[in-house]
Design a protein around this motif. Structure first.
Motif, short mmCIF file in Angstrom:
data_model
loop_
_atom_site.label_atom_id
_atom_site.label_comp_id
_atom_site.label_asym_id
_atom_site.label_seq_id
_atom_site.Cartn_x
_atom_site.Cartn_y
_atom_site.Cartn_z
N ARG A 210 50.30 26.58 33.89
CA ARG A 210 50.29 28.01 33.57
C ARG A 210 51.35 28.75 34.38
O ARG A 210 52.06 29.62 33.86
N PHE A 211 51.42 28.42 35.67
CA PHE A 211 52.44 29.03 36.52
C PHE A 211 53.83 28.70 36.00
O PHE A 211 54.70 29.58 35.93
N ARG A 213 54.94 27.95 32.96
CA ARG A 213 55.31 28.67 31.74
C ARG A 213 55.76 30.10 32.07
O ARG A 213 56.79 30.56 31.58
N ASN A 214 54.98 30.77 32.91
CA ASN A 214 55.34 32.14 33.28
C ASN A 214 56.60 32.19 34.13
O ASN A 214 57.45 33.07 33.96
N GLN A 215 56.72 31.25 35.05
CA GLN A 215 57.88 31.23 35.93
C GLN A 215 59.15 30.92 35.15
O GLN A 215 60.22 31.47 35.45
N GLN A 217 59.80 31.76 32.04
CA GLN A 217 60.21 32.98 31.36
C GLN A 217 60.83 33.98 32.33
O GLN A 217 61.84 34.63 32.01
N ARG A 218 60.25 34.08 33.52
CA ARG A 218 60.85 34.96 34.54
C ARG A 218 62.25 34.48 34.91
O ARG A 218 63.16 35.28 35.15
N TYR A 278 63.28 37.25 26.67
CA TYR A 278 61.87 37.50 27.02
C TYR A 278 61.78 38.88 27.65
O TYR A 278 62.57 39.24 28.50
#
Length: 279
Positions: A210-211, A213-215, A217-218, A278
């Motif tokens: 989960r981390f 995927r978000n990281q 995109q960031r 994004y």
């Protein structure tokens, strides 16, 4: 456990002496006086064995007084010596969980050897350290099994975790990459096996997914901003990686940026290819 911690400020052996002395005016005075030396010897054996459940025996003779030990941890009397020690250990300055490396102040203390099975270590400082709720939920009362007597890294004794022991590999397509999180190849075979068991038993990989995927995109947003400002992508990502290395190179952000920077193909993609947007 993926972060080496300094040894507890309170001597685990001295705490035994202090707890026994403090019990002298209570109903359990005779019991604690009678087991004082054996208790002290067992704490010493724990330290000598680096807390390994394979080498540290349980103590069947005190089973009938299990609650007397557990109450030292669960219901410390105000002003008690162990209450002060527990309070000091909870009043830490950690900004990530030493068991998994995820950001956030861990808000509970974990017993490396569980207090249900080893009640005599329930207030032993060398058996206690901060841990996040997610790790605590996964660890519960586990220690090991017949095939693998030890599941978990020990934050006071496994000194090799002062170095980076978690390694991330990122696979294309880099717009929607996949990853693998595991122990670094450079460890010894027993160390690598222990790190991988630790990852598995604490459920760290799905949490890191989960981390990641978000990281990711960031990262794409950050790189696009750097390119728009005509700034050097690799230089800036190196800054982010190095900044994330404190207090441990096993922090999730450091592991991520380390993987990006050592992946030449991904770095080329970030520097030269059209990036998905994004917001």
């Amino acid at each position: 456990m993926v972060m080496l911690l300094a040894a507890p400020a309170t001597c685990s052996l001295q705490l035994v002496d202090d707890v026994v002395a403090e019990r002298q005016g209570g109903k359990n005075a005779g019991f604690f006086t009678g087991i004082a030396q054996d208790w002290r010897d067992r704490v010493q054996a724990y330290i000598a064995a680096a807390g390994s459940p394979e080498l540290v025996p349980t103590w069947p003779d005190i089973a009938h007084k299990k609650n007397s030990f557990l109450n030292l941890y669960l219901s410390p009397t105000e002003g008690s010596v162990q209450g002060a020690v527990l309070g000091a250990m909870r009043d830490h300055t950690l900004s990530l969980c030493p068991a998994c490396g995820e950001a956030g102040a861990p808000n509970t203390l974990d017993h490396y050897l569980p207090k249900g099975k080893y009640p005599h270590f329930c207030v032993t400082p060398h058996n206690l350290f901060p841990m996040c709720d997610a790790c605590q939920t996964q660890k519960k009362e586990k220690t090991g099994d017949a095939a693998n007597p030890r599941f978990f890294l020990h934050p006071y004794f496994d000194v090799f975790i002062a170095n980076q022991v978690l390694e991330l590999s990122i696979e294309p397509p880099f717009a929607t990459p996949t990853f693998d999180l595991s122990a670094v190849v450079g460890l010894t075979a027993p160390q690598r096996a222990l790190v991988n068991r630790h990852l598995q038993e604490l459920g760290i990989v799905p949490r890191y997914a989960r981390f990641f995927r978000n990281q990711h995109q960031r990262l794409l947003r950050l790189v696009q901003s750097l390119r728009d400002a005509d700034l050097d992508v690799e230089e800036n990502l190196t800054f982010f990686r190095d900044n994330a290395a404190h207090p441990t190179r096993n922090a999730w952000e450091h592991v991520f940026y380390h993987a990006v920077l050592r992946n030449a193909d991904m770095l080329a993609y970030l520097c030269d290819e059209d990036l998905p947007a994004y917001r």
